[in-house]
Motif scaffolding. Sequence first.
Motif, PDB file in Angstrom:
ATOM      1  N   ASN A   1      13.472  45.998  27.120  1.00 32.55           N
ATOM      2  CA  ASN A   1      14.242  47.055  26.464  1.00 32.55           C
ATOM      3  C   ASN A   1      14.181  48.362  27.255  1.00 32.55           C
ATOM      4  OD1 ASN A   1      15.079  45.473  24.267  1.00 32.55           O
ATOM      5  ND2 ASN A   1      13.168  45.859  23.167  1.00 32.55           N
TER       6      ASN A   1
ATOM      7  N   ASN B   1      16.263  48.085  30.409  1.00 29.89           N
ATOM      8  CA  ASN B   1      17.672  48.108  30.013  1.00 29.89           C
ATOM      9  C   ASN B   1      18.142  49.547  29.786  1.00 29.89           C
ATOM     10  OD1 ASN B   1      20.002  46.295  29.136  1.00 29.89           O
ATOM     11  ND2 ASN B   1      19.813  47.640  27.378  1.00 29.89           N
TER      12      ASN B   1
ATOM     13  N   ASP C   1      21.052  51.668  31.744  1.00 25.49           N
ATOM     14  CA  ASP C   1      22.157  52.085  30.879  1.00 25.49           C
ATOM     15  C   ASP C   1      22.140  53.580  30.586  1.00 25.49           C
ATOM     16  OD1 ASP C   1      23.197  49.578  30.712  1.00 25.49           O
ATOM     17  OD2 ASP C   1      22.591  49.179  28.652  1.00 25.49           O
TER      18      ASP C   1
ATOM     19  N   ALA D   1      19.481  43.389  33.285  1.00 25.79           N
ATOM     20  CA  ALA D   1      19.754  44.827  33.109  1.00 25.79           C
ATOM     21  C   ALA D   1      20.466  45.413  34.315  1.00 25.79           C
ATOM     22  CB  ALA D   1      18.445  45.565  32.852  1.00 25.79           C
TER      23      ALA D   1
ATOM     24  N   LYS E   1      24.427  41.788  33.266  1.00 31.28           N
ATOM     25  CA  LYS E   1      25.035  42.236  32.018  1.00 31.28           C
ATOM     26  C   LYS E   1      26.557  42.258  32.108  1.00 31.28           C
ATOM     27  CE  LYS E   1      22.950  45.484  29.845  1.00 31.28           C
ATOM     28  NZ  LYS E   1      22.414  46.796  29.430  1.00 31.28           N
TER      29      LYS E   1
END
Length: 269
Positions: free
Chosen positions: A50, A53, A57, A117, A121
């Motif tokens: 997470n 990621n 992002d 990631a 994706k």
Amino acid sequence: MQAFWEILRPFNCLMASAAAIIGLLIAGIWDAGTALIITGAVFLITGAGNAINDYYDRQIDAINRPDRPIPSKRIRPKTAFCYSIALFAAGCILASLAGQISLVIAVFNSLLLLFYARDLKAAPLLGNLSVSYLTASTFLFGGAAAGLMGLLANQIPFGLSLLVSMSREIAKDIEDMEGDRLGGARTLPILAGERAAAALAGLFGLAGVLLSLLPRFGRAYLLMVAVADLLILFAVFKVIRGDASGSQKEMKKGMAVALLAFLAAALLP
């Protein structure tokens, strides 16, 4: 410190750990020490995924989710990256205590989370498959503590989770079509069309229902998985009818009940 905890998405980490413990129980291991190792390893690696990621992002989140730790400047990007790498390493070290197979799965999943990631994706279908495998592999990771037989004992939970997750991932892409198209994404619904994507999502859901009926886990399992199957079938109906958002919600409910069904299988064989 709150930001470092928040970036892990602790609820998601706990849910992944719960699936791994169910896999451990299905494999026939009731040792508290092993359960703690499995829980810790899954929590750390899921949290690391997470965090990495969010690192990749960060520009998108600056627009869509400005409250997250990186765009809100509570964690620096480089710090988040190093934090995630440290968590991956700690999770793999902990996984090694559960056995060689557990370590292999932990290292593979860590690398996959990193590549997902960074690169996967945006890949149509391959990105969906990566997420679905990672979701389902928690059962395998839990079972791996019992060796090869533990992996075999978790074939059905792994397969059902993989298929239903694929269905839900495609439904999510259908729901996000407009925003993805504006953002230049190349998801399956954009490339193949909404109807074709919905049909594929429906097929994955139906395959999951059929697979759930194969194991002989006992009466309690059958009763609970029947409820899960009805929810999944309702989700399939909704995605075919064009209600991708509603399909996701029903699929999520179905997956939650299926998790309880597998717990019943482990506790009441």
